[in-house]
Design a protein around this motif. Structure first.
Motif, PDB file in Angstrom:
ATOM      1  N   UNK A 104       0.841  -1.206   0.000  1.00 18.36           N
ATOM      2  CA  UNK A 104       0.000   0.000   0.000  1.00 18.36           C
ATOM      3  C   UNK A 104       0.874   1.253   0.000  1.00 18.36           C
ATOM      4  N   UNK A 105       1.955   1.220   0.751  1.00 16.66           N
ATOM      5  CA  UNK A 105       2.884   2.350   0.760  1.00 16.66           C
ATOM      6  C   UNK A 105       3.487   2.567  -0.629  1.00 16.66           C
ATOM      7  N   UNK A 106       3.897   1.480  -1.281  1.00 12.41           N
ATOM      8  CA  UNK A 106       4.476   1.585  -2.632  1.00 12.41           C
ATOM      9  C   UNK A 106       3.452   2.117  -3.630  1.00 12.41           C
ATOM     10  N   UNK A 107       2.207   1.639  -3.518  1.00 15.51           N
ATOM     11  CA  UNK A 107       1.161   2.087  -4.443  1.00 15.51           C
ATOM     12  C   UNK A 107       0.906   3.581  -4.274  1.00 15.51           C
ATOM     13  N   UNK A 108       0.871   4.051  -3.010  1.00 15.29           N
ATOM     14  CA  UNK A 108       0.645   5.469  -2.740  1.00 15.29           C
ATOM     15  C   UNK A 108       1.743   6.326  -3.365  1.00 15.29           C
ATOM     16  N   UNK A 109       2.987   5.890  -3.172  1.00 12.67           N
ATOM     17  CA  UNK A 109       4.114   6.658  -3.719  1.00 12.67           C
ATOM     18  C   UNK A 109       4.111   6.638  -5.239  1.00 12.67           C
ATOM     19  N   UNK A 110       3.812   5.472  -5.825  1.00  8.42           N
ATOM     20  CA  UNK A 110       3.810   5.366  -7.292  1.00  8.42           C
ATOM     21  C   UNK A 110       2.741   6.257  -7.904  1.00  8.42           C
ATOM     22  N   UNK A 111       1.561   6.276  -7.276  1.00 11.36           N
ATOM     23  CA  UNK A 111       0.481   7.114  -7.800  1.00 11.36           C
ATOM     24  C   UNK A 111       0.840   8.599  -7.682  1.00 11.36           C
ATOM     25  N   UNK A 124      -7.521  10.173  -3.827  1.00 15.87           N
ATOM     26  CA  UNK A 124      -8.232   9.054  -3.231  1.00 15.87           C
ATOM     27  C   UNK A 124      -7.355   7.812  -3.101  1.00 15.87           C
ATOM     28  N   UNK A 125      -6.409   7.646  -3.999  1.00 14.45           N
ATOM     29  CA  UNK A 125      -5.515   6.485  -3.890  1.00 14.45           C
ATOM     30  C   UNK A 125      -4.737   6.547  -2.583  1.00 14.45           C
ATOM     31  N   UNK A 126      -4.201   7.725  -2.280  1.00 15.23           N
ATOM     32  CA  UNK A 126      -3.442   7.865  -1.035  1.00 15.23           C
ATOM     33  C   UNK A 126      -4.353   7.653   0.186  1.00 15.23           C
ATOM     34  N   UNK A 127      -5.569   8.138   0.114  1.00 15.88           N
ATOM     35  CA  UNK A 127      -6.510   7.957   1.218  1.00 15.88           C
ATOM     36  C   UNK A 127      -6.797   6.469   1.434  1.00 15.88           C
ATOM     37  N   UNK A 162      -5.016   3.944   0.523  1.00 13.58           N
ATOM     38  CA  UNK A 162      -3.805   3.249   0.962  1.00 13.58           C
ATOM     39  C   UNK A 162      -3.562   3.460   2.457  1.00 13.58           C
ATOM     40  N   UNK A 163      -3.764   4.686   2.928  1.00  9.88           N
ATOM     41  CA  UNK A 163      -3.590   4.949   4.360  1.00  9.88           C
ATOM     42  C   UNK A 163      -4.606   4.163   5.192  1.00  9.88           C
ATOM     43  N   UNK A 164      -5.840   4.133   4.727  1.00  8.81           N
ATOM     44  CA  UNK A 164      -6.903   3.444   5.452  1.00  8.81           C
ATOM     45  C   UNK A 164      -6.604   1.945   5.574  1.00  8.81           C
ATOM     46  N   UNK A 165      -6.270   1.330   4.442  1.00  2.00           N
ATOM     47  CA  UNK A 165      -6.006  -0.105   4.446  1.00  2.00           C
ATOM     48  C   UNK A 165      -4.676  -0.435   5.117  1.00  2.00           C
ATOM     49  N   UNK A 166      -3.722   0.478   5.027  1.00  2.00           N
ATOM     50  CA  UNK A 166      -2.456   0.275   5.729  1.00  2.00           C
ATOM     51  C   UNK A 166      -2.686   0.237   7.234  1.00  2.00           C
ATOM     52  N   UNK A 167      -3.591   1.072   7.724  1.00  2.00           N
ATOM     53  CA  UNK A 167      -3.893   1.080   9.148  1.00  2.00           C
ATOM     54  C   UNK A 167      -4.409  -0.288   9.583  1.00  2.00           C
ATOM     55  N   UNK A 168      -5.299  -0.867   8.770  1.00  2.00           N
ATOM     56  CA  UNK A 168      -5.829  -2.200   9.082  1.00  2.00           C
ATOM     57  C   UNK A 168      -4.705  -3.222   9.099  1.00  2.00           C
ATOM     58  N   UNK A 169      -3.874  -3.210   8.045  1.00  2.00           N
ATOM     59  CA  UNK A 169      -2.797  -4.193   7.933  1.00  2.00           C
ATOM     60  C   UNK A 169      -1.784  -4.042   9.060  1.00  2.00           C
ATOM     61  N   UNK A 170      -1.412  -2.809   9.380  1.00  2.00           N
ATOM     62  CA  UNK A 170      -0.416  -2.577  10.426  1.00  2.00           C
ATOM     63  C   UNK A 170      -0.937  -2.996  11.796  1.00  2.00           C
ATOM     64  N   UNK A 171      -2.209  -2.743  12.037  1.00  2.00           N
ATOM     65  CA  UNK A 171      -2.780  -3.165  13.330  1.00  2.00           C
ATOM     66  C   UNK A 171      -2.748  -4.678  13.442  1.00  2.00           C
ATOM     67  N   UNK A 172      -3.087  -5.368  12.375  1.00  2.00           N
ATOM     68  CA  UNK A 172      -3.074  -6.823  12.407  1.00  2.00           C
ATOM     69  C   UNK A 172      -1.661  -7.384  12.443  1.00  2.00           C
ATOM     70  N   UNK A 173      -0.687  -6.591  12.009  1.00  2.00           N
ATOM     71  CA  UNK A 173       0.719  -7.005  12.053  1.00  2.00           C
ATOM     72  C   UNK A 173       1.364  -6.616  13.379  1.00  2.00           C
TER      73      UNK A 173
END
Length: 641
Positions: free
Chosen positions: A133-140, A149-152, A154-165
């Motif tokens: 998600x971080x790579x996708x945000x930077x590439x966009x 909206x892509x960055x938004x 990515x941040x939203x889903x990154x929060x989910x992934x990071x919490x689960x990690x």
């Protein structure tokens, strides 16, 4: 022209998937192409035109684009078909060609997020998702030069992934950044509200991340006041969203419980139940917060008045009554009627919701088992037997249902009832013996492969037969017709019961042929009581000593011992000695076996020292010993045998 075609083949083949030997070459099915790396005729012509014009680098980039698009379509197809992991390979292939392809990066992140829950190492995939998600945000951003909206997303889903990690601090930071970006995009009228509603709600993601960090702070010994407030704010916002309302109320209840605000916690659980009276999590939280089983039972009695058709209300009421009765039982207070009330509630639950059938039936069986144990310890053997046997009417194999460590099964309960009757046999209560035999026989037929139950049945039949025989001896037949009739009736019953004992012991020894004790007991019945087949008695006793000697040697080799085994082996040798003194006379063998029995012990063998050895010594000296000298050791009478 030849050079151009050769270049085209080199370029296209450079990106082709390697084929196994013997594979047929790819065939173009139509203008839309297939899922392999071949190009469609239209695409080939486009590349060929670039080559003819001398635009080699552009041709290569065009081929790259075609192949990346093909891999992305393949991945989407796999995702649509629910084959999440099958999307990984084509996406990785696409990113090897174009590492900055935004759509491929977004899909790759999504695939990792979806694959994580079912993986043995979910944290790896969650971390992987956050990275993509971080790579996708930077590439966009590199491609468009602005945040959107892509960055938004990515941040939203990154929060989910990071919490689960288990990277809670980063998850909370991502959620906060997503909120700031959303505000900024809204100011610019660039936020897609429709798209925002379709994805996960920011307030929920933010609340989950904040709650996680609050719990972490509390576990570190911090009060976490600011995180408490932040979590409350986001959860209260979630309550306005119908899809998240019940979840948010339950999470608020959980938060207040963490903070020690128990009254608010309970009120919020009640509110959740008002919105969703069938919600299982809401019921679980409410019951957990109430705690006391009697209070839970009272609360659900109220709930059933307002929601009589909600099966979960009957379930929780029954569970509370059952647990309350069980707690009392374990503290020494017997409340069989409490379990009867619980059973009635479980029956109502079953009637309302067939999907709960198995759970309800198991609980009904447990209620009956608990009632049986209450009656047993209350010394009401008839009621106890009835309760245990009634478990089978609930479902097949109902008597085997148990609550590990707390309520034993009906099979065990009936065994205890039989044992209680059996104890009365030893005091001369013949009717109790008949009851014990009936229950023991029921159990061995209920569990036809259980050697111990068959052995127990044989034991109970034997002792009851001996009790009848003892009673017969006490009314010795004489001139009185009534005494003679009583004697014959008791003697016949004794022989009948001993035959049933022999049948049960035969079954037990067949089921456990290497069990020294069980096989010895079977041989004992034939030797001491039935006395119709000396060779079978010998076979069983010899089988017992052969297995026993081997098992004893194995233990000695391992530096171990087993007193129970030694005792059983000594008994088998003692019985062989008696056999060769009576039914199969062989005095040398008899002496050998009795000496081995004395050698083994493990206790002084009085019957050998005081009766068998003195008799054997006389026999070895040539004296004829009257069979009557064995009276009281074996059954000498055998009418009809």
């Amino acid at each position: 022209m030849t050079w151009i075609l050769a270049s085209l083949l080199v370029i296209t083949n450079a990106y082709a998937v390697p084929q196994q030997d013997g594979d047929a070459p790819a065939v173009v099915a139509d203008q839309e192409g297939t899922d392999d790396d071949s190009l469609t005729p239209v695409q080939i012509e486009e590349v060929a035109a670039l080559l003819r014009a001398g635009h080699l680098e552009l041709a290569r980039r065009t081929i790259d684009g075609f192949l990346v698009d093909r891999h992305v379509r393949t991945a989407r197809k796999a995702l649509a078909g629910g084959q999440v992991r099958n999307a990984l390979e084509p996406l990785d292939a696409a990113l090897r060609i174009d590492a900055e392809h935004v759509e491929a990066l977004l899909l790759r992140a999504r695939v990792a997020l979806l694959a994580a829950p079912n993986d043995s190492s979910p944290a790896f995939f969650y971390d992987d998702a956050a990275n993509f998600y971080e790579r996708a945000s930077r590439a966009d951003y590199a491609a468009n030069g602005k945040l959107g909206m892509v960055q938004y997303d990515c941040l939203l889903n990154s929060s989910i992934a990071l919490r689960m990690a288990n990277q809670g601090d980063k998850a909370l930071e991502a959620a906060r950044r997503a909120n700031l970006l959303r505000d900024r995009l809204r100011e610019q009228q660039a936020f897609d509200e429709v798209a925002g509603e379709q994805g996960p709600a920011l307030e929920r993601v933010w609340a989950e991340a904040a709650f996680g960090e609050y719990v972490a702070a509390r576990n570190r010994g911090d009060e976490g006041t600011d995180l408490d407030r932040e979590t409350q704010d986001k959860l209260e916002l979630c309550t306005s969203r119908p899809a998240d309302r019940v979840w948010a109320l339950l999470q608020l209840s959980n938060l207040h419980q963490w903070a020690g605000r128990m009254e608010q916690s309970l009120d919020l659980a009640e509110r959740a139940l008002e919105f969703a009276p069938a919600d299982l999590q809401a019921h679980a939280r409410l019951a957990q917060l109430i705690g006391d089983n009697d209070a839970i039972a009272a609360r659900y009695a109220q709930f059933r008045k307002t929601h009589p058709n909600e099966p979960i209300g009957w379930w929780y009421g029954g569970s509370a009554l059952f647990t309350s009765g069980l707690d009392a039982y374990e503290s020494g207070t017997l409340l069989p009627d409490r379990f009867r009330e619980a059973e009635a509630l479980f029956k109502s639950c079953l009637d309302l919701e067939p999907a709960y059938a198995q759970d309800c039936k198991n609980q009904i069986c447990l209620c009956r088992a608990a009632r049986g144990w209450c009656h047993l310890f209350g010394e009401d053997l008839v009621a106890a037997q009835g309760a245990f046997e009634s478990m089978e009417a609930v479902q097949p194999r109902g008597m085997t249902v148990e609550l590990a460590g707390r309520i034993s099964s009906g099979v065990v309960g009936l065994s205890q009832v039989a044992g209680a009757h059996h104890a009365l046999v030893l005091t001369g209560d013949l009717e109790a013996g008949v009851q014990a035999c009936g229950i023991a026989d029921t159990l061995r037929r209920y569990e036809p492969t259980d050697a111990n139950l068959a052995n127990n049945a044989g034991f109970v039949y034997r002792d009851t037969a001996v009790a009848f025989e003892t009673a017969a001896r006490s009314v010795r037949p004489g001139t009185d017709a009534a005494d003679s009739a009583a004697f014959e009736r008791l003697r016949r019953k004794a022989i009948e019961l001993m035959d049933q004992s022999w049948e049960a012991y035969q079954r037990a020894s067949a089921l456990a042929p290497t069990d020294v004790r069980i096989v010895n007991d079977a041989g004992l019945i034939m030797l001491y009581y039935v006395r119709t087949d000396a060779r079978e008695a010998e076979r069983l006793l010899q089988q017992s000593v052969t297995n026993g000697e081997q098992q004893l040697q194995d233990l000695e080799d391992a530096g171990e011992t087993d007193v129970v085994l030694v005792e059983a082996l000594g008994d088998a040798y003692e019985n062989l000695g008696l056999l060769h003194m009576t039914l199969l006379p062989d005095l040398d063998k008899a002496k050998q076996h009795l000496e081995r029995s004395l050698e083994l012990g493990p206790y002084p063998r009085g019957i050998i020292l005081q009766r068998l050895r003195p008799i054997l010594e006389r026999m070895l000296a040539g004296e004829t010993v009257d069979e009557a000298e064995f009276d009281g050791i074996v059954w000498l009478h055998a009418p009809g045998r």
